[in-house]
Design an enzyme around this catalytic site. Structure first.
Site, PDB file in Angstrom:
ATOM      1  N   ALA A  38      32.838  36.281  34.807  1.00 22.16           N
ATOM      2  CA  ALA A  38      33.523  35.370  34.652  1.00 22.16           C
ATOM      3  C   ALA A  38      34.765  35.625  35.125  1.00 22.16           C
ATOM      4  O   ALA A  38      35.140  34.544  35.128  1.00 22.16           O
ATOM      5  CB  ALA A  38      33.414  36.129  32.528  1.00 22.16           C
ATOM      6  N   GLU A  39      35.330  36.899  35.302  1.00 22.60           N
ATOM      7  CA  GLU A  39      36.879  36.568  35.522  1.00 22.60           C
ATOM      8  C   GLU A  39      36.655  36.132  37.412  1.00 22.60           C
ATOM      9  O   GLU A  39      37.966  35.829  37.395  1.00 22.60           O
ATOM     10  CB  GLU A  39      37.037  38.708  35.869  1.00 22.60           C
ATOM     11  CG  GLU A  39      38.507  38.618  35.647  1.00 22.60           C
ATOM     12  CD  GLU A  39      38.940  39.943  35.691  1.00 22.60           C
ATOM     13  OE1 GLU A  39      40.543  39.938  35.972  1.00 22.60           O
ATOM     14  OE2 GLU A  39      38.691  40.958  34.900  1.00 22.60           O
ATOM     15  N   THR A  40      35.939  36.219  37.537  1.00 19.28           N
ATOM     16  CA  THR A  40      35.203  35.681  38.916  1.00 19.28           C
ATOM     17  C   THR A  40      35.971  34.030  39.192  1.00 19.28           C
ATOM     18  O   THR A  40      36.783  33.924  39.514  1.00 19.28           O
ATOM     19  CB  THR A  40      34.397  36.020  39.678  1.00 19.28           C
ATOM     20  OG1 THR A  40      34.272  37.469  39.927  1.00 19.28           O
ATOM     21  CG2 THR A  40      34.197  35.791  41.490  1.00 19.28           C
TER      22      THR A  40
END
Length: 115
Positions: A38-40
């Site tokens: 998700a953060e990527t």
């Protein structure tokens, strides 16, 4: 992690990640691996929005894990909620190969001057 990007724009960034190699001791996809995906995706979308001479840095992330998965591939889709001058926020949905929602995450990035 084995993350592969499939589309990159500020409004929509997508990718996939194998479950194998990203599991916790019980054999399920590790919740932290879902958050990394998700953060990527959100950070790459934020950087695409920020543009040259700017950098996007995460300032808040949350995740709700809806279902477990033991094998296959998960797919992530980051959609912009807000694309501003100093911040950008995204909703990231992670699903399995059948479209079942595995995780929902929200990420906010700050846009700063690059060094």
């Amino acid at each position: 992690m084995g993350i592969e990007l499939t589309k990159v724009t500020p409004a929509l960034t997508t990718g996939r990640m194998p479950v194998e190699g990203n599991t916790q001791p019980a054999g399920l996809l590790h919740g932290g691996a879902s958050v990394v995906l998700a953060e990527t995706l959100g950070s790459i979308a934020a950087q695409a929005h920020a543009g040259p001479g700017k950098a996007a840095v995460g300032i808040e992330i949350n995740a709700t894990h809806h279902a477990g998965i033991r094998e296959g591939v998960v797919y992530g889709e980051s959609r912009a909620i807000h694309l501003g001058r100093s911040t950008a926020s995204f909703e990231i949905i992670i699903s399995d190969e059948s479209g079942r929602r595995i995780c929902t995450s929200r990420l906010t990035c700050m846009i700063i001057e690059a060094r």
